[in-house]
Design a protein around this motif. Structure first.
Motif, PDB file in Angstrom:
ATOM      1  N   ILE A  92       0.832  -1.206   0.000  1.00  0.00           N
ATOM      2  CA  ILE A  92       0.000   0.000   0.000  1.00  0.00           C
ATOM      3  C   ILE A  92       0.867   1.257   0.000  1.00  0.00           C
ATOM      4  CG2 ILE A  92      -1.788   1.307   1.214  1.00  0.00           C
ATOM      5  CD1 ILE A  92      -2.751  -1.381   2.387  1.00  0.00           C
ATOM      6  N   GLU A  93       1.966   1.204   0.753  1.00  0.00           N
ATOM      7  CA  GLU A  93       2.888   2.341   0.779  1.00  0.00           C
ATOM      8  C   GLU A  93       3.463   2.606  -0.611  1.00  0.00           C
ATOM      9  OE1 GLU A  93       6.490   4.605   0.912  1.00  0.00           O
ATOM     10  OE2 GLU A  93       6.447   2.443   0.482  1.00  0.00           O
ATOM     11  N   ARG A  94       3.762   1.533  -1.336  1.00  0.00           N
ATOM     12  CA  ARG A  94       4.274   1.680  -2.696  1.00  0.00           C
ATOM     13  C   ARG A  94       3.204   2.256  -3.624  1.00  0.00           C
ATOM     14  NH1 ARG A  94       7.268   3.089  -4.669  1.00  0.00           N
ATOM     15  NH2 ARG A  94       7.619   1.844  -6.526  1.00  0.00           N
ATOM     16  N   ILE A  95       1.944   1.909  -3.406  1.00  0.00           N
ATOM     17  CA  ILE A  95       0.862   2.495  -4.195  1.00  0.00           C
ATOM     18  C   ILE A  95       0.802   3.998  -3.955  1.00  0.00           C
ATOM     19  CG2 ILE A  95      -1.652   2.590  -4.474  1.00  0.00           C
ATOM     20  CD1 ILE A  95      -1.655  -0.476  -3.945  1.00  0.00           C
ATOM     21  N   GLY A  96       0.962   4.402  -2.699  1.00  0.00           N
ATOM     22  CA  GLY A  96       1.031   5.835  -2.401  1.00  0.00           C
ATOM     23  C   GLY A  96       2.178   6.509  -3.129  1.00  0.00           C
ATOM     24  N   ASP A  97       3.314   5.834  -3.184  1.00  0.00           N
ATOM     25  CA  ASP A  97       4.474   6.375  -3.914  1.00  0.00           C
ATOM     26  C   ASP A  97       4.172   6.524  -5.401  1.00  0.00           C
ATOM     27  OD1 ASP A  97       5.944   6.475  -1.587  1.00  0.00           O
ATOM     28  OD2 ASP A  97       7.075   4.635  -1.991  1.00  0.00           O
ATOM     29  N   LEU A  98       3.411   5.574  -5.943  1.00  0.00           N
ATOM     30  CA  LEU A  98       3.075   5.635  -7.369  1.00  0.00           C
ATOM     31  C   LEU A  98       2.129   6.809  -7.650  1.00  0.00           C
ATOM     32  CD1 LEU A  98       2.745   1.802  -7.934  1.00  0.00           C
ATOM     33  CD2 LEU A  98       4.431   3.286  -9.036  1.00  0.00           C
ATOM     34  N   ALA A  99       1.233   7.103  -6.715  1.00  0.00           N
ATOM     35  CA  ALA A  99       0.383   8.295  -6.857  1.00  0.00           C
ATOM     36  C   ALA A  99       1.246   9.551  -6.879  1.00  0.00           C
ATOM     37  CB  ALA A  99      -0.631   8.362  -5.720  1.00  0.00           C
ATOM     38  N   VAL A 100       2.280   9.579  -6.045  1.00  0.00           N
ATOM     39  CA  VAL A 100       3.228  10.703  -6.033  1.00  0.00           C
ATOM     40  C   VAL A 100       3.940  10.807  -7.375  1.00  0.00           C
ATOM     41  CG1 VAL A 100       5.419  11.509  -5.051  1.00  0.00           C
ATOM     42  CG2 VAL A 100       3.570  10.764  -3.543  1.00  0.00           C
ATOM     43  N   ASN A 101       4.330   9.661  -7.930  1.00  0.00           N
ATOM     44  CA  ASN A 101       5.001   9.671  -9.241  1.00  0.00           C
ATOM     45  C   ASN A 101       4.109  10.245 -10.331  1.00  0.00           C
ATOM     46  OD1 ASN A 101       7.244   8.510  -8.070  1.00  0.00           O
ATOM     47  ND2 ASN A 101       6.836   6.447  -8.828  1.00  0.00           N
ATOM     48  N   ILE A 102       2.818   9.903 -10.282  1.00  0.00           N
ATOM     49  CA  ILE A 102       1.868  10.458 -11.255  1.00  0.00           C
ATOM     50  C   ILE A 102       1.795  11.975 -11.092  1.00  0.00           C
ATOM     51  CG2 ILE A 102      -0.569  10.548 -11.949  1.00  0.00           C
ATOM     52  CD1 ILE A 102      -0.748   7.568 -11.110  1.00  0.00           C
ATOM     53  N   ALA A 103       1.753  12.428  -9.831  1.00  0.00           N
ATOM     54  CA  ALA A 103       1.706  13.869  -9.567  1.00  0.00           C
ATOM     55  C   ALA A 103       2.963  14.565 -10.091  1.00  0.00           C
ATOM     56  CB  ALA A 103       1.557  14.115  -8.064  1.00  0.00           C
ATOM     57  N   LYS A 104       4.115  13.932  -9.929  1.00  0.00           N
ATOM     58  CA  LYS A 104       5.371  14.513 -10.417  1.00  0.00           C
ATOM     59  C   LYS A 104       5.377  14.602 -11.946  1.00  0.00           C
ATOM     60  CE  LYS A 104       8.318  13.258  -6.497  1.00  0.00           C
ATOM     61  NZ  LYS A 104       9.437  12.403  -6.010  1.00  0.00           N
ATOM     62  N   SER A 105       4.850  13.574 -12.611  1.00  0.00           N
ATOM     63  CA  SER A 105       4.748  13.619 -14.071  1.00  0.00           C
ATOM     64  C   SER A 105       3.797  14.725 -14.514  1.00  0.00           C
ATOM     65  CB  SER A 105       4.265  12.261 -14.619  1.00  0.00           C
ATOM     66  OG  SER A 105       5.281  11.290 -14.532  1.00  0.00           O
ATOM     67  N   THR A 106       2.722  14.916 -13.756  1.00  0.00           N
ATOM     68  CA  THR A 106       1.768  15.995 -14.050  1.00  0.00           C
ATOM     69  C   THR A 106       2.455  17.351 -13.966  1.00  0.00           C
ATOM     70  OG1 THR A 106      -0.125  14.699 -13.269  1.00  0.00           O
ATOM     71  CG2 THR A 106      -0.363  17.100 -13.264  1.00  0.00           C
ATOM     72  N   ILE A 107       3.283  17.532 -12.958  1.00  0.00           N
ATOM     73  CA  ILE A 107       4.020  18.790 -12.814  1.00  0.00           C
ATOM     74  C   ILE A 107       5.008  18.970 -13.956  1.00  0.00           C
ATOM     75  CG2 ILE A 107       5.725  19.995 -11.374  1.00  0.00           C
ATOM     76  CD1 ILE A 107       4.289  18.706  -8.921  1.00  0.00           C
ATOM     77  N   PHE A 108       5.638  17.873 -14.367  1.00  0.00           N
ATOM     78  CA  PHE A 108       6.584  17.932 -15.492  1.00  0.00           C
ATOM     79  C   PHE A 108       5.871  18.378 -16.779  1.00  0.00           C
ATOM     80  CE2 PHE A 108       8.867  16.297 -19.128  1.00  0.00           C
ATOM     81  CZ  PHE A 108      10.210  16.498 -18.811  1.00  0.00           C
ATOM     82  N   ILE A 109       4.679  17.820 -17.011  1.00  0.00           N
ATOM     83  CA  ILE A 109       3.911  18.180 -18.208  1.00  0.00           C
ATOM     84  C   ILE A 109       3.453  19.634 -18.124  1.00  0.00           C
ATOM     85  CG2 ILE A 109       1.747  17.755 -19.481  1.00  0.00           C
ATOM     86  CD1 ILE A 109       2.094  14.771 -18.653  1.00  0.00           C
ATOM     87  N   GLY A 110       3.072  20.062 -16.930  1.00  0.00           N
ATOM     88  CA  GLY A 110       2.652  21.440 -16.723  1.00  0.00           C
ATOM     89  C   GLY A 110       1.344  21.770 -17.429  1.00  0.00           C
ATOM     90  N   LYS A 111       1.296  22.930 -18.014  1.00  0.00           N
ATOM     91  CA  LYS A 111       0.067  23.403 -18.668  1.00  0.00           C
ATOM     92  C   LYS A 111       0.102  23.182 -20.186  1.00  0.00           C
ATOM     93  CE  LYS A 111      -1.891  25.277 -14.975  1.00  0.00           C
ATOM     94  NZ  LYS A 111      -3.223  24.867 -14.452  1.00  0.00           N
ATOM     95  N   GLU A 112       1.107  22.475 -20.654  1.00  0.00           N
ATOM     96  CA  GLU A 112       1.218  22.231 -22.101  1.00  0.00           C
ATOM     97  C   GLU A 112       0.026  21.414 -22.595  1.00  0.00           C
ATOM     98  OE1 GLU A 112       4.667  20.505 -25.130  1.00  0.00           O
ATOM     99  OE2 GLU A 112       4.403  19.586 -23.161  1.00  0.00           O
ATOM    100  N   PRO A 113      -0.603  21.822 -23.699  1.00  0.00           N
ATOM    101  CA  PRO A 113      -1.732  21.043 -24.235  1.00  0.00           C
ATOM    102  C   PRO A 113      -1.317  19.598 -24.519  1.00  0.00           C
ATOM    103  CG  PRO A 113      -1.568  23.167 -25.340  1.00  0.00           C
ATOM    104  CD  PRO A 113      -0.333  23.027 -24.511  1.00  0.00           C
ATOM    105  N   PHE A 114      -2.233  18.681 -24.314  1.00  0.00           N
ATOM    106  CA  PHE A 114      -1.932  17.267 -24.530  1.00  0.00           C
ATOM    107  C   PHE A 114      -1.822  16.960 -26.025  1.00  0.00           C
ATOM    108  CE2 PHE A 114      -4.060  16.879 -20.279  1.00  0.00           C
ATOM    109  CZ  PHE A 114      -2.945  16.418 -19.597  1.00  0.00           C
ATOM    110  N   TYR A 115      -0.773  16.223 -26.367  1.00  0.00           N
ATOM    111  CA  TYR A 115      -0.589  15.778 -27.749  1.00  0.00           C
ATOM    112  C   TYR A 115      -1.437  14.546 -28.059  1.00  0.00           C
ATOM    113  CZ  TYR A 115       3.479  18.827 -28.490  1.00  0.00           C
ATOM    114  OH  TYR A 115       4.303  19.909 -28.646  1.00  0.00           O
ATOM    115  N   ALA A 116      -1.814  13.828 -27.005  1.00  0.00           N
ATOM    116  CA  ALA A 116      -2.571  12.587 -27.184  1.00  0.00           C
ATOM    117  C   ALA A 116      -3.778  12.582 -26.260  1.00  0.00           C
ATOM    118  CB  ALA A 116      -1.681  11.385 -26.880  1.00  0.00           C
ATOM    119  N   SER A 117      -4.755  11.797 -26.627  1.00  0.00           N
ATOM    120  CA  SER A 117      -5.907  11.617 -25.746  1.00  0.00           C
ATOM    121  C   SER A 117      -5.455  10.913 -24.466  1.00  0.00           C
ATOM    122  CB  SER A 117      -6.973  10.774 -26.444  1.00  0.00           C
ATOM    123  OG  SER A 117      -7.978  10.380 -25.533  1.00  0.00           O
ATOM    124  N   THR A 118      -5.913  11.421 -23.345  1.00  0.00           N
ATOM    125  CA  THR A 118      -5.569  10.791 -22.059  1.00  0.00           C
ATOM    126  C   THR A 118      -6.717   9.932 -21.533  1.00  0.00           C
ATOM    127  OG1 THR A 118      -6.348  12.750 -20.857  1.00  0.00           O
ATOM    128  CG2 THR A 118      -4.002  12.686 -21.459  1.00  0.00           C
TER     129      THR A 118
END
Length: 219
Positions: A92-118
Motif C-alpha cells: 500500500i505504501e508503494r501504491i502511495g508512492d506511485l500516486a506521487v510519481n503520477i503527480a510529479k509527471s503531471t508537474i513535469f507536463i505542466g500546462k502544455e496542451p496534450f498531444y494525445a488523448s488521455t
C-alpha cells in the motif's frame, strides 16, 4: 485484561490502520488522475506533500507488529496475520508512492496542451482503484474467491497498458516534438499498471492468510 485480549485488540488496531492506508492510497490515486486531467499543478503538489501520512501509517503498523512479535510470541496462525499485515502495508505504501510519481509527471507536463488523448489513463485508474477497494473487502472478509478475482482483473489492466503504450509510441514517431510529454504519459500508464501488480500482491497475501499457502497470482 488477559494477554490474549490485549493481543486481539492489537490485531484489530493493525487491521484498522491497514484499512486507513488503503483508503488514503486510493484517494491519492484518484486525486493524482484529477490533477493530471485538469492540469492542476497545485493539487499535484498537495498529493506529494500528503504522502507522508501514508508513510506514517506504515511506520505505526510496523511498530505494532514488531511489539507484538517480541512481547506476545504469537502462535503460527497469529504470526501469519502479523506478517501479512506487514506485507500488505508495504504494498500500500508503494501504491502511495506511485500516486506521487503520477503527480510529479503531471508537474513535469505542466500546462502544455496534450498531444494525445488521455482517455485510457482514467479508465485504467478506475479499474485499479476498484481492485484496491475489493482487496480491502477481501482482506476484511478473508475471502480467497475475491482475491482470485482481483488477480484476474489485473490481466485487463496489463492489456490496456500494452495497447496504450503502443499508441503513444506511434505518436512519438509521427511527432518528435511530443516525445517529452508522451514519455511522461507512458510513465503514468506504467505507474497504474504497477498499482495493479501491488494489489495483486495483496491478493496473494490474502490467500496466504486464509490458506497458509504461497501462490503466485502475477501470471
Amino acid at each position: 485484561m488477559s494477554v490474549r485480549t490485549q493481543f486481539d485488540e492489537q490485531l484489530v488496531a493493525l487491521k484498522e490502520k491497514l484499512l486507513e492506508m488503503v483508503y488514503q492510497s486510493k484517494h491519492a490515486i484518484d486525486q493524482s488522475i484529477i490533477a493530471l486531467q485538469s492540469q492542476d499543478l497545485e493539487l499535484a503538489r498537495h498529493i506529494i506533500h500528503q504522502d507522508k501520512e501514508i508513510n506514517k501509517l506504515e511506520k505505526e503498523i510496523n511498530e505494532i507488529a514488531i511489539r507484538n512479535i517480541v512481547k506476545q510470541q504469537p502462535v503460527a496462525s497469529d504470526l501469519r496475520r502479523i506478517i501479512v499485515a506487514l506485507k500488505i502495508s508495504s504494498d500500500i505504501e508503494r501504491i502511495g508512492d506511485l500516486a506521487v510519481n503520477i503527480a510529479k509527471s503531471t508537474i513535469f507536463i505542466g500546462k502544455e496542451p496534450f498531444y494525445a488523448s488521455t482517455e485510457a489513463i482514467p479508465q485504467m485508474a478506475k479499474i485499479v482503484q476498484k481492485m484496491l477497494s475489493d482487496s480491502l473487502s477481501a482482506y476484511h472478509e478473508e475471502s480467497v474467491e475475491m482475491a482470485y478475482l482481483i488477480a484476474k482483473t489485473d490481466d485487463i489492466v496489463d492489456s490496456m497498458y500494452g495497447d496504450t503504450i503502443q499508441k503513444l509510441l506511434s505518436l512519438m514517431a509521427m511527432k518528435p516534438e511530443s516525445i517529452p510529454q508522451l514519455t511522461q504519459l507512458a510513465f503514468i500508464c506504467r505507474y497504474l499498471e504497477r498499482v495493479g501488480d501491488h494489489v495483486t500482491n495483496i491478493a496473494e497475501n490474502i490467500v496466504y492468510l486464509v490458506k497458509g499457502e504461497r501462490i503466485d497470482l502475477n501470471f
